[in-house]
Design a protein around this motif. Structure first.
Motif, mmCIF file in Angstrom:
data_model
loop_
_atom_site.group_PDB
_atom_site.id
_atom_site.type_symbol
_atom_site.label_atom_id
_atom_site.label_comp_id
_atom_site.label_asym_id
_atom_site.label_seq_id
_atom_site.Cartn_x
_atom_site.Cartn_y
_atom_site.Cartn_z
ATOM 1 N N ALA A 253 74.741 80.916 -41.362
ATOM 2 C CA ALA A 253 73.995 80.337 -42.485
ATOM 3 C C ALA A 253 74.759 80.508 -43.796
ATOM 4 O O ALA A 253 74.834 79.580 -44.612
ATOM 5 C CB ALA A 253 72.610 80.968 -42.585
ATOM 6 N N ALA A 254 75.345 81.690 -44.011
ATOM 7 C CA ALA A 254 76.082 81.955 -45.249
ATOM 8 C C ALA A 254 77.305 81.050 -45.365
ATOM 9 O O ALA A 254 77.612 80.526 -46.448
ATOM 10 C CB ALA A 254 76.503 83.422 -45.306
ATOM 11 N N ALA B 4 70.475 73.428 -40.444
ATOM 12 C CA ALA B 4 70.717 74.200 -41.657
ATOM 13 C C ALA B 4 70.283 73.408 -42.885
ATOM 14 O O ALA B 4 70.539 72.212 -42.990
ATOM 15 C CB ALA B 4 72.198 74.542 -41.774
ATOM 16 N N ASP B 5 69.600 74.096 -43.806
ATOM 17 C CA ASP B 5 69.269 73.514 -45.102
ATOM 18 C C ASP B 5 69.221 74.636 -46.131
ATOM 19 O O ASP B 5 69.660 75.756 -45.869
ATOM 20 C CB ASP B 5 67.953 72.729 -45.061
ATOM 21 N N GLY B 6 68.683 74.359 -47.310
ATOM 22 C CA GLY B 6 68.645 75.361 -48.364
ATOM 23 C C GLY B 6 67.812 76.574 -48.028
ATOM 24 O O GLY B 6 67.970 77.639 -48.648
ATOM 25 N N ASP B 7 66.942 76.450 -47.041
ATOM 26 C CA ASP B 7 66.082 77.572 -46.654
ATOM 27 C C ASP B 7 66.701 78.455 -45.578
ATOM 28 O O ASP B 7 66.126 79.481 -45.207
ATOM 29 C CB ASP B 7 64.730 77.053 -46.165
ATOM 30 N N GLY B 8 67.847 78.050 -45.045
ATOM 31 C CA GLY B 8 68.480 78.871 -44.027
ATOM 32 C C GLY B 8 68.832 78.098 -42.778
ATOM 33 O O GLY B 8 69.089 76.889 -42.814
ATOM 34 N N LEU B 9 68.832 78.795 -41.646
ATOM 35 C CA LEU B 9 69.290 78.260 -40.376
ATOM 36 C C LEU B 9 68.195 78.435 -39.333
ATOM 37 O O LEU B 9 67.573 79.492 -39.250
ATOM 38 C CB LEU B 9 70.558 79.005 -39.932
ATOM 39 N N ARG B 10 67.964 77.393 -38.545
ATOM 40 C CA ARG B 10 66.964 77.458 -37.474
ATOM 41 C C ARG B 10 67.544 76.870 -36.193
ATOM 42 O O ARG B 10 68.298 75.898 -36.241
ATOM 43 C CB ARG B 10 65.699 76.652 -37.852
ATOM 44 N N THR C 99 77.984 81.260 -31.191
ATOM 45 C CA THR C 99 76.752 81.987 -31.509
ATOM 46 C C THR C 99 76.672 83.376 -30.891
ATOM 47 O O THR C 99 75.909 84.216 -31.385
ATOM 48 C CB THR C 99 75.526 81.165 -31.073
ATOM 49 N N ASP C 100 77.427 83.646 -29.831
ATOM 50 C CA ASP C 100 77.400 85.006 -29.281
ATOM 51 C C ASP C 100 78.081 86.014 -30.210
ATOM 52 O O ASP C 100 77.504 87.060 -30.523
ATOM 53 C CB ASP C 100 78.037 85.047 -27.887
ATOM 54 N N PRO C 101 79.309 85.743 -30.697
ATOM 55 C CA PRO C 101 79.953 86.748 -31.540
ATOM 56 C C PRO C 101 79.556 86.702 -33.011
ATOM 57 O O PRO C 101 79.737 87.692 -33.723
ATOM 58 C CB PRO C 101 81.446 86.423 -31.383
ATOM 59 N N VAL C 102 79.028 85.565 -33.489
ATOM 60 C CA VAL C 102 78.750 85.413 -34.917
ATOM 61 C C VAL C 102 77.232 85.383 -35.143
ATOM 62 O O VAL C 102 76.533 84.544 -34.574
ATOM 63 C CB VAL C 102 79.393 84.135 -35.486
ATOM 64 N N LEU C 103 76.731 86.286 -35.965
ATOM 65 C CA LEU C 103 75.302 86.351 -36.253
ATOM 66 C C LEU C 103 74.831 85.096 -36.987
ATOM 67 O O LEU C 103 75.593 84.492 -37.756
ATOM 68 C CB LEU C 103 74.996 87.578 -37.115
ATOM 69 N N GLU C 104 73.574 84.724 -36.754
ATOM 70 C CA GLU C 104 73.024 83.540 -37.416
ATOM 71 C C GLU C 104 73.098 83.672 -38.935
ATOM 72 O O GLU C 104 73.322 82.683 -39.637
ATOM 73 C CB GLU C 104 71.578 83.295 -36.974
ATOM 74 N N GLU C 105 72.900 84.894 -39.442
ATOM 75 C CA GLU C 105 72.959 85.097 -40.887
ATOM 76 C C GLU C 105 74.335 84.742 -41.440
ATOM 77 O O GLU C 105 74.452 84.171 -42.531
ATOM 78 C CB GLU C 105 72.626 86.554 -41.237
ATOM 79 N N GLU C 106 75.387 85.044 -40.679
ATOM 80 C CA GLU C 106 76.738 84.720 -41.134
ATOM 81 C C GLU C 106 76.994 83.221 -41.036
ATOM 82 O O GLU C 106 77.639 82.636 -41.919
ATOM 83 C CB GLU C 106 77.776 85.497 -40.321
#
Length: 251
Positions: A214-215, A143-149, A205-212
């Motif tokens: 990252a947020a 994770a960094d300022g550009d998001g999650l990978r 990671t199964d129940p929680v979306l990557e976008e969440e």
């Protein structure tokens, strides 16, 4: 004093049964510290000097088969013992191979543990790089300022249309009635002080979306970040054990 001697690795760890499973079959290692089948009521933060190889990993015992917690505990115990020697991709691969052999040998000694297995994912922190590794579908995220990978590689069958996750794995430490060799995923990435790393089982990671995820990491750090990630998994139903370690480097 050198720059390296003044830098530290912070590891914030948490392990929880979730809301559905009766037992916690996850294990975790951070340097010489291991957590096996234990629930942490609050995130635990550990500080290590940056220098010697530091291994941080989670192991997720395979459910539906006997001894998942035994396989995961054996795996992190071996990684804790071998951790200081994990200074190259080759050393990490050899360590994971030894974990696989140890799990099969333990099952051979106790037939009640036949086919026990575990996934594993983690990173070895070196002064200038990170050795990321996994076998199975536990993950390492960056994770960094550009998001999650995702920097690990899932050992899972291709997803069907509309399917976001699967509990099936194509490779594990142990997990079969007869010995099966593994081909661990190991890669080196630059160590960046601006980045944080999440080492976690699929209970997150199964129940929680990557976008969440990252947020949450944009909004919080350290123990608060780990707590909020756990809370997100709980609010999503927490169908599996939740184990994670947040890794960062600072002065």
């Amino acid at each position: 004093m050198s720059e390296t001697a003044t830098r530290y690795v912070t590891v914030t760890a948490l392990s929880h049964t979730g809301l559905v499973r009766e037992h916690n079959e996850d294990s975790l290692v951070a340097g010489p510290w291991t957590l096996c089948g234990t629930v942490t009521a609050n995130p635990q933060t550990l500080l290590f000097p940056l220098g010697s190889p530091l291994v941080v990993a989670v192991a997720d015992g395979i459910g539906g088969q006997p001894g998942g917690e035994v396989a995961s505990a054996l795996t992190v115990a071996h990684l804790a013992a071998l951790g200081p020697s994990l200074d190259s991709e080759k050393a990490v691969r050899e360590a994971l191979t030894r974990c696989n052999q140890a799990v099969y040998a333990a099952a051979e000694r106790n037939r009640a543990l036949l086919a026990m297995g575990t996934t594993v994912a983690g990173a070895v922190v070196l002064p200038d790089s990170l050795l990321v590794f996994n076998v199975g579908d536990s993950r390492v995220l960056e994770a960094d300022g550009d998001g999650l990978r995702q920097v690990s590689v899932d050992d899972s069958p291709p997803l069907q249309a509309g399917q976001r996750t699967t509990s099936l794995v194509t490779q594990a430490i142990g997990g079969a009635a007869r010995f099966s060799a593994i081909a661990p995923h190991v890669r080196s990435v630059p160590l960046d002080r601006e980045r944080r790393y999440v080492v976690c089982t699929d209970g997150l990671t199964d129940p929680v979306l990557e976008e969440e995820i990252a947020a949450i990491l944009r909004a919080h750090d350290g123990g608060r970040a780990a707590f909020e990630l756990w809370k997100a998994a709980i609010e999503a139903g927490a169908p599996d054990n939740i184990t994670m370690a947040l890794v960062s480097v600072g002065e």
